[in-house]
Design a protein around this motif. Structure first.
Motif, short mmCIF file in Angstrom:
data_model
loop_
_atom_site.label_atom_id
_atom_site.label_comp_id
_atom_site.label_asym_id
_atom_site.label_seq_id
_atom_site.Cartn_x
_atom_site.Cartn_y
_atom_site.Cartn_z
N GLU A 88 -9.47 -8.48 -6.00
CA GLU A 88 -9.15 -9.72 -6.66
C GLU A 88 -10.18 -10.81 -6.65
N GLY A 115 1.07 -1.15 0.15
CA GLY A 115 0.04 -0.06 0.12
C GLY A 115 0.70 1.20 0.16
N ASP A 133 -6.67 0.19 -3.60
CA ASP A 133 -7.46 0.85 -2.49
C ASP A 133 -8.47 2.29 -2.91
O1 KG4 Z 1 2.02 -4.73 2.91
P1 KG4 Z 1 0.81 -4.36 3.45
O2 KG4 Z 1 -0.14 -4.97 4.38
O3 KG4 Z 1 0.81 -2.78 3.93
C1 KG4 Z 1 2.09 -1.87 3.53
O4 KG4 Z 1 3.03 -1.95 3.77
O5 KG4 Z 1 1.61 -0.89 2.78
O6 KG4 Z 1 0.11 -4.01 1.78
C2 KG4 Z 1 -1.15 -3.57 2.04
C3 KG4 Z 1 -1.72 -3.35 0.77
C4 KG4 Z 1 -3.21 -2.56 0.25
O7 KG4 Z 1 -2.95 -1.52 -0.63
C5 KG4 Z 1 -3.89 -3.87 -0.02
O8 KG4 Z 1 -5.00 -3.37 -0.80
C6 KG4 Z 1 -2.98 -4.67 -0.87
O9 KG4 Z 1 -1.82 -4.70 -0.04
N1 KG4 Z 1 -3.37 -6.11 -1.15
C7 KG4 Z 1 -3.83 -6.65 -2.17
C8 KG4 Z 1 -4.30 -7.95 -1.85
N2 KG4 Z 1 -4.27 -8.01 -0.64
C9 KG4 Z 1 -3.66 -6.93 -0.06
N3 KG4 Z 1 -3.72 -6.05 -3.37
C10 KG4 Z 1 -3.94 -6.82 -4.57
N4 KG4 Z 1 -4.58 -8.32 -4.29
C11 KG4 Z 1 -4.43 -8.70 -2.98
N5 KG4 Z 1 -5.21 -9.96 -2.71
#
Ligand code: KG4
Ligand code: ZN
Length: 336
Positions: free
Chosen positions: A182, A135, A165
């Motif tokens: 997804e 994110g 998001d």
């Molecule tokens: O690594 P993370 O938990 O937190 C950060 O370090 O930002 O990543 C969160 C991000 C969010 O933008 C969320 O929408 C995305 O990862 N995310 C996904 C999926 N699961 C989480 N994006 C695409 N497909 C997924 N299945």
């Protein structure tokens, strides 16, 4: 070595316990539902929620692992990048545990923790190319070894996860957007909406997702509200545009680099369509593609514990505990 990892850089209060024989003994987290109503993370609310969540999350992790404080050899904690207030809560919590348990405390870079989450379930091989997409981050890195990193590309504006998001927010699908997009995309037609893949005028490898974010908003506003098959098509087209850009940069980054594996990391790596597309592209080149299980792609404490354990074992150094809201990942040995 048994190491306890604490992660509070954003909106997940997480504690993991990892043993050097490469086993996750516990991984517990409290996702802050407080932010659902506001549709985005309010930093002050996040800090207070970490403060409330950490003690019960720690207790649950020790219980799951059936361990007591005396079994823990060291404590690792994320010190950046992230929300300053949230980082401070995690760091203060880690320091006080270190003080009362009489154990060393290590500061870990959040991106390194995501990268080395790939070590939680299998032995990593090097040199490797890595795509860290979450994110807050979109980066391509060359990994010569654990602790030896070269940044090849980053984003000029938004992160890949932000495209998911923000599109989800516009479409009223809640936060975070990735998982729901997804799921809906699985029954959609990725060619339905002609979303763009940004190319930089200088031909560089950097990412750019702000154009896609705007295109997704405009497309939604033109037809809103979308539902049923059309909503699935919208999600599939958006996901496909993100994946096409990631794969374009990944393919080009390989020129001039001999690698033995490709690792996906960060929350967006939980997306199994991305893993399948990268695997399809790189398998014919003899490059295996790996991503952690989805629960270790998104923020968690086990990845912080693992990154801390690898560094402590290799260097014996615990390093600084000063928080930093922004900052690139440097190799071990370079001050960070
Ligand atoms: O690594 P993370 O938990 O937190 C950060 O370090 O930002 O990543 C969160 C991000 C969010 O933008 C969320 O929408 C995305 O990862 N995310 C996904 C999926 N699961 C989480 N994006 C695409 N497909 C997924 N299945
Ligand atoms: Zn993260």
């Amino acid at each position: 070595m048994i190491i306890l990892g604490i992660e509070t850089s954003c909106d997940d209060s997480a504690v993991g316990i990892y043993c050097s024989e490469r086993k996750v003994l516990a991984s517990v987290l409290a996702t802050q539902l407080e932010h659902r109503a506001t549709g985005g993370i309010v930093p002050e609310v996040a800090s207070r929620a970490h403060l409330r969540n950490l003690p019960p999350v720690l207790r649950a992790a020790l219980e799951d692992a059936q361990l007591g404080p005396e079994d823990v050899d060291a404590i690792a904690v994320t010190r950046g990048p992230g929300l300053l207030g949230s980082l401070l809560v995690g760091l203060a919590f880690a320091r006080s545990l270190g003080e009362s348990w009489q154990r060393p405390v290590l500061g870990v870079h959040h991106i390194e923790a995501h990268l080395l989450a790939n070590q939680l379930e299998r032995e990593m091989v090097f040199p490797a190319i890595a795509l860290v997409v979450s994110g807050g981050h979109s980066q391509l890195m060359l990994l010569r070894a654990a602790g030896d990193y070269e940044l090849l590309a980053t984003t000029r504006d938004d992160a890949a996860g932000e495209a998911f998001d923000k599109a989800a927010k516009v479409a009223g699908l809640g936060f975070p957007g990735g998982p729901v997009i997804e799921r809906l995309a699985a029954s959609g037609d990725a060619r339905a909406f002609p979303f763009p893949v940004a190319r930089l005028s200088d031909g560089g490898l950097d990412f750019s997702f702000s154009g896609l974010k705007t295109a997704a908003r405009l497309a939604w506003e033109q037809e809103a509200p979308l539902s049923g098959q059309r909503l699935a098509d919208y999600c599939a087209s958006l996901q496909d545009a993100v994946i096409r850009q990631l794969l374009d940069r990944l393919a080009r980054s390989l020129r001039g680099h001999e690698v033995r594996a490709c690792y996906l990391a960060g929350g967006v790596a939980a997306n199994r369509a991305l893993l399948a597309a990268a695997t399809e592209m790189l398998t014919p080149l003899g490059i295996p593609v790996h991503a952690p299980s989805p629960r270790y792609c998104t923020d968690n404490g086990a990845m912080v514990a693992c990154a801390g354990a690898l560094r402590l074992e290799a260097t014996g150094e615990s390093g600084s505990l000063a928080p930093f809201p922004r900052g690139v990942l440097r190799s071990w040995g370079a001050a960070f």
